[in-house]
Enzyme design. Structure first.
Site, PDB file in Angstrom:
ATOM      1  N   SER A 257       0.846  -1.182   0.000  1.00 54.31           N
ATOM      2  CA  SER A 257       0.000   0.000   0.000  1.00 54.31           C
ATOM      3  C   SER A 257       0.893   1.248   0.000  1.00 54.31           C
ATOM      4  CB  SER A 257      -0.953  -0.054   1.200  1.00 54.31           C
ATOM      5  OG  SER A 257      -2.022   0.844   1.042  1.00 54.31           O
TER       6      SER A 257
ATOM      7  N   ASP B 205      -8.452  -4.064  -6.886  1.00 54.62           N
ATOM      8  CA  ASP B 205      -8.039  -3.612  -5.557  1.00 54.62           C
ATOM      9  C   ASP B 205      -8.754  -2.294  -5.296  1.00 54.62           C
ATOM     10  OD1 ASP B 205      -6.635  -2.244  -3.462  1.00 54.62           O
ATOM     11  OD2 ASP B 205      -4.855  -3.445  -3.842  1.00 54.62           O
TER      12      ASP B 205
ATOM     13  N   HIS C 137      -6.962  -6.157  -1.347  1.00 54.87           N
ATOM     14  CA  HIS C 137      -5.791  -5.314  -1.095  1.00 54.87           C
ATOM     15  C   HIS C 137      -4.702  -6.163  -0.464  1.00 54.87           C
ATOM     16  CE1 HIS C 137      -3.742  -1.565  -0.678  1.00 54.87           C
ATOM     17  NE2 HIS C 137      -3.785  -1.539   0.636  1.00 54.87           N
TER      18      HIS C 137
END
Length: 492
Positions: free
Chosen positions: A213, A429, A458
């Site tokens: 991320s 995602d 994710h």
């Protein structure tokens, strides 16, 4: 953030001069070696995993390396196989603002392959400003009205104007509480410099890195600034650059549009259990019907349309959350007579530190537009283009009113250096859509290879469901087997 699926929604739940390029050089001879000791009690690790912690001093301002120092806390799960040990593997779980001291233990507990555990000392950390690493605070309270990393869905222009007032007040509050002058020094570039300082303090010539991320942006910056001292780099679920900017934030809406159909198909197949629609199209209409009704009349428990959309967005982070999401929708099909929410005045926000770090890093990394009209136009555009969530991710952040100007340009991706960047990306995602992976792959050029998993959610490595992507990543970390070309992994 990778391991805490709702972390992108923490809370739902003066100018400092011209841009100056700061050299990444660190005088390693001045870096003391670390002294390992017991970790703080709040560092949660699985049973039988031995974790130790240490503090590493770093300059608050790298332009003044002998000036004020702050301390970063790092954790270590040491390899117990000296013959197999390659070096250190540093982790970042995302955010910015996510605590990472327990990240290695968390991943070991979730099945990080033993070959990786044997090959590396696993290094977690709270990055500057976070948790046990000289924490910062804007003094957020539960009642303050600030949502966190993603602004609330704006149903109309008036909602953007109202959010602008909150955003301006938040920016002023952060500046007022910054009595030690730390906030302006929370940047991705400085955190990358911290990684290099930690590497030196650990006595390593090179360090490997896994970031997910926002951690992908940090890792991209680290590999770009220090190509000669980075070893094997894995970037998972990618923002698309070395920083989060307005375009990256607006891509959240694209991610939700691309990922939502997976939940809609799941719910349609279980219409007999949840009653949300017999087809994916009906499930989508159910979502919009509930959200629009709550826009006009919040539920008795205080849930608004903006909150409902945010909860749905966060629940798309992983398929294991679909059941709870479906049950939540059921409760608002027939909300009953739930009691209104209440809170004690000025209740400290449990996510205050994470919210503060997210804002500081995001607002300091790059210039954000200041005019509210710019955000009104963007919200109107994205409300039409991405009906599910566009009017949230295009809404205004406190960055529009931030009191500190960036002290240097954002880090430029460096495509000159070793071929040592493995990019992992799910096709669908919600928060870091596939476009982020392809953007970063293009910027790194021949330094990188892209592994695409035909999956939803994710996070690809360890917590993902794709055997091919997991195997490719493990082979790279352990054996250095970089794919000869970009790799597409089928579902499963």
């Amino acid at each position: 953030m990778y391991r805490r699926y709702s972390a992108a929604l923490v809370g739902v739940v003066g100018m400092v001069g011209a841009l100056v390029a700061v050299p990444p050089v660190v005088v390693e001879e001045s870096v003391p070696q670390v002294a390992w000791a017991a970790c703080p009690e709040d560092v949660v690790v699985p049973p039988s995993v031995q974790v130790r912690c240490a503090r590493v001093p770093v300059p608050l301002d790298y332009r003044d390396p002998d000036g004020t120092q702050i301390e970063l806390m790092v954790s270590r799960i040491a390899s117990t196989k000296p013959a197999k040990r390659r070096g250190v593997l540093m982790f970042n779980p995302g955010g910015p603002g996510g605590t990472g001291l327990d990240q290695p233990g968390f991943l070991v507990g979730r099945g990080l392959p033993s070959s990786v555990v044997d090959a590396y000392d696993l290094i977690g950390m709270d990055t500057r400003g976070v948790g046990h690493s000289s924490p910062v605070s804007c003094g957020f309270t539960v009642e303050g009205g600030y949502w966190g990393n993603i602004p609330p869905y704006a149903a109309d222009d008036a909602a953007v104007t109202a959010q602008a007032g909150i955003a301006e007040e938040v920016a002023a509050r952060c500046a007022a509480t910054d009595t030690e002058g730390r906030l302006r020094h929370l940047t991705t570039a400085n955190t990358a410099r911290d990684l290099n300082r930690i590497r030196a303090a650990l006595g390593e010539e090179k360090a490997s890195f896994y970031g997910a991320s926002y951690g992908s942006a940090l890792g991209a910056a680290y590999a770009s600034m220090f190509p000669d001292t980075t070893d094997r780099i894995v970037l998972d679920s990618n923002i698309g650059d070395t920083h989060l900017d307005r375009d990256g934030l607006r891509r959240y809406a694209l991610g939700m549009e691309q990922t939502f159909p997976d939940f809609a198909r799941w719910a349609a197949a279980r219409h007999g259990s949840y009653g949300l629609g017999r087809t994916p199209q009906q499930v989508r209409r159910t979502y919009l019907t509930i959200a629009e009704r709550l826009d006009g009349t919040p539920a008795p428990d205080g849930l608004t349309g903006a909150m409902f959309r945010a909860v749905t967005f966060a629940s798309l982070y992983h398929e294991v959350q679909y059941g709870n999401l479906a049950r939540t929708w059921q409760s608002y099909l027939d909300p009953g007579d739930a009691q209104p929410l209440s809170a004690t005045a000025a209740t400290p926000h449990p996510g205050d530190n994470a919210l503060t770090v997210f804002l500081a890093v995001t607002c300091n990394d790059v210039e954000w537009p200041e005019g509210v009209a710019t955000y009104r136009r963007a919200v109107a555009e994205d409300r039409e283009r991405y009906p599910l969530y566009g009017a949230a991710s295009a809404n205004i952040l406190p960055c529009a009113f931030w009191r500190y100007a960036p002290t240097e340009p954002p880090v430029t991706v460096n495509d000159k250096g070793p071929r040592n960047v493995l990019i992992l990306q799910n096709r669908r995602d919600p928060v870091t859509p596939y476009a982020g992976g392809t953007l970063l792959r293009e910027k790194f050029g021949q330094r990188a290879r892209l592994v695409t998993a035909d999956e939803s959610g994710h996070g690809v490595y360890v917590l993902g469901n794709n055997a091919c992507a997991v195997n490719v990543t493990t082979a790279y970390l352990v054996e250095g087997a970089m794919p000869a070309k970009d790799t597409a992994c089928r579902r499963g």
